[in-house]
Design an enzyme around this catalytic site. Structure first.
Site, short mmCIF file in Angstrom:
data_model
loop_
_atom_site.label_atom_id
_atom_site.label_comp_id
_atom_site.label_asym_id
_atom_site.label_seq_id
_atom_site.Cartn_x
_atom_site.Cartn_y
_atom_site.Cartn_z
N ALA A 12 2.05 50.75 -26.57
CA ALA A 12 3.04 51.02 -25.52
C ALA A 12 2.42 51.26 -24.15
O ALA A 12 3.08 51.03 -23.13
CB ALA A 12 3.89 52.22 -25.93
N GLY A 14 -0.34 49.75 -23.09
CA GLY A 14 -1.12 48.57 -22.71
C GLY A 14 -0.42 47.78 -21.61
O GLY A 14 0.67 48.14 -21.15
N GLN A 15 -1.05 46.68 -21.22
CA GLN A 15 -0.52 45.88 -20.11
C GLN A 15 0.87 45.32 -20.38
O GLN A 15 1.76 45.40 -19.55
CB GLN A 15 -1.45 44.69 -19.86
CG GLN A 15 -2.58 44.96 -18.91
CD GLN A 15 -2.93 43.66 -18.20
OE1 GLN A 15 -2.38 43.35 -17.14
NE2 GLN A 15 -3.81 42.89 -18.79
N GLY A 17 2.99 46.37 -22.72
CA GLY A 17 3.87 47.52 -22.88
C GLY A 17 4.37 48.04 -21.54
O GLY A 17 5.56 48.34 -21.37
N ARG A 94 -9.64 39.96 -29.17
CA ARG A 94 -10.88 39.31 -29.58
C ARG A 94 -12.01 39.75 -28.66
O ARG A 94 -11.93 39.62 -27.44
CB ARG A 94 -10.69 37.79 -29.49
CG ARG A 94 -11.79 36.99 -30.15
CD ARG A 94 -11.32 35.55 -30.27
NE ARG A 94 -12.30 34.69 -30.86
CZ ARG A 94 -12.05 33.45 -31.26
NH1 ARG A 94 -10.84 32.97 -31.14
NH2 ARG A 94 -12.98 32.69 -31.77
N GLN A 114 1.26 48.81 -40.56
CA GLN A 114 2.54 48.89 -39.84
C GLN A 114 3.69 48.34 -40.67
O GLN A 114 4.79 48.88 -40.64
CB GLN A 114 2.43 48.18 -38.48
CG GLN A 114 1.50 48.95 -37.54
CD GLN A 114 1.48 48.42 -36.13
OE1 GLN A 114 2.09 47.41 -35.82
NE2 GLN A 114 0.76 49.11 -35.27
N ARG A 164 7.29 28.59 -20.97
CA ARG A 164 6.27 27.82 -20.25
C ARG A 164 6.62 26.33 -20.25
O ARG A 164 6.48 25.64 -19.23
CB ARG A 164 4.90 28.03 -20.89
CG ARG A 164 4.29 29.39 -20.59
CD ARG A 164 3.08 29.67 -21.50
NE ARG A 164 2.36 30.85 -21.06
CZ ARG A 164 1.44 31.48 -21.79
NH1 ARG A 164 1.13 31.04 -23.01
NH2 ARG A 164 0.83 32.54 -21.31
N HIS A 189 1.87 30.20 -32.48
CA HIS A 189 1.63 30.63 -31.09
C HIS A 189 0.12 30.56 -30.85
O HIS A 189 -0.61 31.53 -30.97
CB HIS A 189 2.15 32.04 -30.84
CG HIS A 189 1.77 32.54 -29.47
ND1 HIS A 189 2.19 31.92 -28.32
CD2 HIS A 189 1.00 33.58 -29.07
CE1 HIS A 189 1.69 32.56 -27.27
NE2 HIS A 189 0.96 33.56 -27.70
#
EC number: 1.1.1.37
Length: 328
Positions: A12, A14-15, A17, A94, A114, A164, A189
């Protein structure tokens, strides 16, 4: 006022989030009349928890009328308790010198745990969107780790690829993106996914007829969409966070509120359609209504398309076999 919907977001602070939470709290995802309770999961280290606290302070400071409550935690069972929607954004990125198979195994640990937590404490009709990469296989792992939940509750995000592809077609045509319908993105993806405009229309007119350039399709359109994430990292020095958050909102909004008959792309467990192995989480064209999605069936697949679909399926099957020993 409606009863609040409980929405869990992992990673949450992170970028992605950070780009996501304020839009959820403002009603962009579930509707301007739908209160939400945000249940936010972050890593247990001090830095991540401090960052989460800061994000929650900012959310408070926005005074969103629809934000009915918040929980911040490092415990998945607390974050997933009684939730209606889960956005699984957090994943192991990664690192330098890390093989893809190592990344798969590291993420398998996260998504096994999770999935088990969702199985234990989430609502039985919880809608799960996996954003964290490798998204399709992470969704497969979570699904397999939640045997008491309907497999159709688990989806992976192909909407960023879909969006995209829409924008590239709009640029090529010189037409507004909003008039384009019936675009499909097949598969994983990853750079192997296949954006397919054979059925697409712009303001009702066939895009295939308008472009009529297979060379552009194969050498420009497909690779541009497939490598767009890498191009953004190269340009910005950071991965695409705002556009990923936007795609997550689009995916969940359409799933919950309906796509009004329009085709959208979701990564969903295959029922065997189009020759895709059953259970593999694969990007398909779907329509959504009343909180359920339905595959668009019986589209003709030509030889050109089959080659791309086979390639992306082979990658997904390889990923699945790489983690199958962990799933019992």
């Amino acid at each position: 006022m409606k009863a609040p919907v409980r929405v869990a977001v992992t990673g949450a602070a992170g970028q992605i989030g950070y780009a996501l939470l304020f839009r959820i709290a403002s009603g962009e995802m579930l509707g301007k009349d739908q209160p939400v309770i945000l249940q936010l999961l972050e890593l247990s280290n001090e830095k991540a928890q401090a960052a989460l606290k800061g994000v929650m302070m900012e959310l408070e400071d926005c005074a969103f009328p629809l934000l009915a409550g918040m929980v911040g935690t490092d415990d998945a069972e607390v974050a997933f308790k009684d939730i209606d929607v889960a956005l699984l954004v957090g994943a192991r990125p990664r690192g330098p010198g890390m093989e893809r198979k190592d990344l798969l195994l590291e993420n398998a640990k996260i998504f096994t745990a999770q999935g088990a937590a969702l199985n234990k404490v989430a609502k039985r009709d919880v809608k799960v969107l996996v954003v964290g990469n490798p998204a399709n296989t992470n969704a497969y792992i979570a699904m397999k780790s939640a045997p008491d939940l309907n497999p159709n509750n688990f989806t992976a995000m192909l909407r960023l690829d879909h969006n995209r592809a829409l924008s590239q077609l709009a640029l090529k045509l010189g037409k507004p993106v909003g008039g384009i319908e019936k675009l499909v993105v097949w598969g994983n993806h990853s750079p192997t996914m296949y954006p397919d405009y054979r059925f697409a229309t712009s303001d009702g007119a066939s895009i295939g007829d308008a472009i009529n350039d297979q060379e552009w399709n194969a050498s420009t359109f497909i690779p541009t969409v497939g490598k767009r994430g890498a191009a953004i990292i190269e340009a910005r020095g950071l991965s695409s966070a705002a556009s990923a958050a936007n795609a997550a909102i689009d995916h969940v909004r359409d799933w919950v509120l309906g796509s009004n008959g329009k085709w959208v792309t979701m990564g969903v467990p295959s029922d065997g359609s189009y020759g895709i192995s059953e259970g593999v989480i694969f990007g398909f064209p779907v329509t959504t209504e009343n909180g359920q999605y339905s595959l668009v069936k019986d589209l003709p697949i030509d030889d050109f398309s089959q080659k791309y679909i086979d390639k992306t399926l082979a990658e997904l099957e390889e990923e699945r076999s790489g983690v199958s020993h962990l799933l019992g």
